[in-house]
Design an enzyme around this catalytic site. Structure first.
Site, PDB file in Angstrom:
ATOM      1  N   PRO A 283       1.380   7.441  -1.844  1.00 24.51           N
ATOM      2  CA  PRO A 283       2.068   8.107  -2.950  1.00 24.51           C
ATOM      3  C   PRO A 283       3.594   8.008  -2.929  1.00 24.51           C
ATOM      4  CG  PRO A 283       1.468   9.724  -1.319  1.00 24.51           C
ATOM      5  CD  PRO A 283       0.919   8.398  -0.818  1.00 24.51           C
ATOM      6  N   GLY A 284       4.164   7.263  -1.966  1.00 17.28           N
ATOM      7  CA  GLY A 284       5.570   6.926  -2.109  1.00 17.28           C
ATOM      8  C   GLY A 284       6.547   7.499  -1.106  1.00 17.28           C
TER       9      GLY A 284
ATOM     10  N   LYS B  92       7.267   6.649   1.983  1.00 20.28           N
ATOM     11  CA  LYS B  92       8.008   5.598   2.675  1.00 20.28           C
ATOM     12  C   LYS B  92       8.872   4.802   1.703  1.00 20.28           C
ATOM     13  CE  LYS B  92       4.439   5.280   6.243  1.00 20.28           C
ATOM     14  NZ  LYS B  92       3.597   6.347   5.633  1.00 20.28           N
TER      15      LYS B  92
ATOM     16  N   CYS C 210      -2.583   5.558   9.501  1.00 23.34           N
ATOM     17  CA  CYS C 210      -2.736   6.973   9.860  1.00 23.34           C
ATOM     18  C   CYS C 210      -4.137   7.174  10.439  1.00 23.34           C
ATOM     19  CB  CYS C 210      -2.475   7.882   8.674  1.00 23.34           C
ATOM     20  SG  CYS C 210      -3.473   7.517   7.209  1.00 23.34           S
TER      21      CYS C 210
ATOM     22  N   CYS D 138       0.856  -1.193   0.000  1.00 32.09           N
ATOM     23  CA  CYS D 138       0.000   0.000   0.000  1.00 32.09           C
ATOM     24  C   CYS D 138       0.890   1.239   0.000  1.00 32.09           C
ATOM     25  CB  CYS D 138      -0.960  -0.006   1.183  1.00 32.09           C
ATOM     26  SG  CYS D 138      -1.830  -1.563   1.427  1.00 32.09           S
TER      27      CYS D 138
END
Length: 449
Positions: free
Chosen positions: A265-266, A268, A378, A262
């Site tokens: 938008p990147g 991590k 989150c 998951c």
């Protein structure tokens, strides 16, 4: 206290394809979110497509403000309108909300806020045009009594939360903390920046007029990101401080194969690659993955990216560690996404918790003995955090909670729970701008029990 914004079901709004000005665009965008449940960013892009950058920024600021203060503004409106509005006066309702928000919270000219809002209602095609006199009276009263009305709004932060969130957070954290979180959600968050590995934090803090946070993130006031030094060079990326912490829980990932589940938008993914990991990144949302690809291209980082379902995907080569940023209610990001406050419900949390459990079980099956799985959301809901992990550990006897310490989090001991998980609340470090709400747990895999 409110269960949900009391918006009517129909509207006399003009049917023209594009709004005439920024204030009309704000009303349309607010109605799209509160009446139709459209995501704020999607509604904003559609409705403001023909506005210039300055007007679009005004619409964004105004609607975000209305969404953050929606509950208390509605309570205030009821005190200013003796008989209230009929349920089909949706355009007038939204116009009043935007007008009050401008007068009470924004540095817009009072006469412009009043006159343009009244004119908007006068130009309606149906019966709502008859409410223009009421709108004029309410907004002029707000101008006269501004200080007293702002004080009333500030005295009821919990009104800006639906009842189910008030109850959920009061049970999980106590009524006082619930109130503190509600206050923090009323304000816009700062801009947090994650530097690529090898960049000097102090040097970039000076260049970006930022402050170095305990975990190494940089924090500064909101601005046009693309205009900041280092952006086009890919030296850094935007990522809330709390969102950057789960990667730190994996420790040294240099040379390791990490599955980022998951991932869009990147943020991590970029952290992991920058730290030397070989990353397989997956997400089922093709549109969100476009942002991940764009972020990787800008930063010059590379990952093996797939459109895939996290509950069934199996990588071609075994992984060493797994980072699972599970789909969740996103109640921890309400500072940035206030539309979520009024578009989520308890049943959404229940459905998501079921999905999380399914993905978590699959992720653990992919984890090798001795490997580390970091699960994070989150969300501020216990069902998606502590309760989820407790249930997972009861299902898997060879899964062990690898306790998190303050040293893992840049010394921020307040973020460590008694169980050894990480729990960030928006009200934490509020004097320094707060943070998103996040939960993370670190799991290791022993020999099969």
């Amino acid at each position: 206290m409110m269960t949900k914004p009391e918006t009517p079901k129909t509207t006399d709004a003009p049917q023209n394809a594009q709004p005439k000005n920024a204030r009309e665009a704000a009303v349309r965008t607010l109605m799209a979110v509160t009446l139709k449940g459209r995501p704020f960013d999607v509604a904003l892009d559609d409705i403001t497509s023909e506005l210039d950058g300055r007007d679009r920024a005004f619409v964004m600021q105004l609607v975000m403000l209305c969404l953050r203060r929606l509950g208390s503004l509605r309570v205030l409106m009821r005190t200013l309108i003796d008989r209230g509005l009929p349920r089909n006066a949706t355009w007038t309702d939204a116009a009043l909300l935007t007008g009050l928000a401008q007068i009470l919270f924004m540095r817009t000219a009072d006469h412009a806020a009043v006159n343009e809002t009244v004119t908007m209602v006068k130009n309606l095609s149906g019966k709502e045009r008859g409410f223009s006199g009421l709108v004029n009276a309410v907004l002029r009263r707000a101008v006269r009594e501004r200080d007293a009305l702002v004080a009333k709004l500030d005295a009821m932060p919990d009104a800006d939360l639906p009842d189910w969130l008030q109850q959920s957070w009061s049970k999980a954290y106590g009524p006082a903390v619930m109130q503190d979180i509600a206050r923090c959600l009323q304000t816009a968050p700062p801009l947090d920046i994650t530097l690529a590995v090898g960049q000097d934090a102090d040097t970039w803090a000076e260049a970006l007029a930022a402050t170095v946070m305990p975990n190494g993130s940089l924090r500064r006031a909101l601005t046009d990101v693309a205009e900041l030094p280092g952006y086009t060079d890919g030296t850094w990326w935007i990522q809330d401080m709390a969102a950057s912490l789960p990667v730190m829980l994996l420790g040294d990932v240099s040379g390791k194969h990490v599955l980022d589940m998951c991932a869009a938008p990147g943020g991590k993914t970029m952290q992991l690659v920058s730290r030397g990991a070989t990353v397989t990144a997956i997400d089922r949302n093709r549109n969100r993955l476009k942002r991940l690809h764009a972020n990787l291209a800008r930063t010059g980082l590379k990952a093996d990216v797939h459109v895939a379902d996290a509950a069934t995907f199996t990588p071609k080569t075994p992984v060493d560690h797994i980072l699972l940023d599970a789909p969740c209610s996103a109640t921890g990001t309400l500072r940035r996404n206030p539309d979520v406050i009024w578009t989520k419900a308890p049943e959404d949390v229940e459905k998501l918790a079921t999905l999380q459990a399914r993905i978590l079980d699959h992720a653990f099956a992919l984890l090798p003995t001795g490997g580390t799985l970091v699960y994070c959301v989150c969300s501020l809901e216990r069902a998606e955090g502590k309760d989820q992990i407790d249930a997972f550990l009861s299902r898997h006897k060879n899964a062990k909670r690898a306790g998190i310490s303050a040293d893992d989090l840049g010394g921020m001991d307040a973020l460590v729970t008694p169980e050894g998980d990480m729990r960030c609340l928006p009200s934490m470090m509020s004097d320094a701008g707060g943070m998103d709400g996040f939960f993370a747990a670190r799991i290791t895999k022993d020999q099969t029990a």
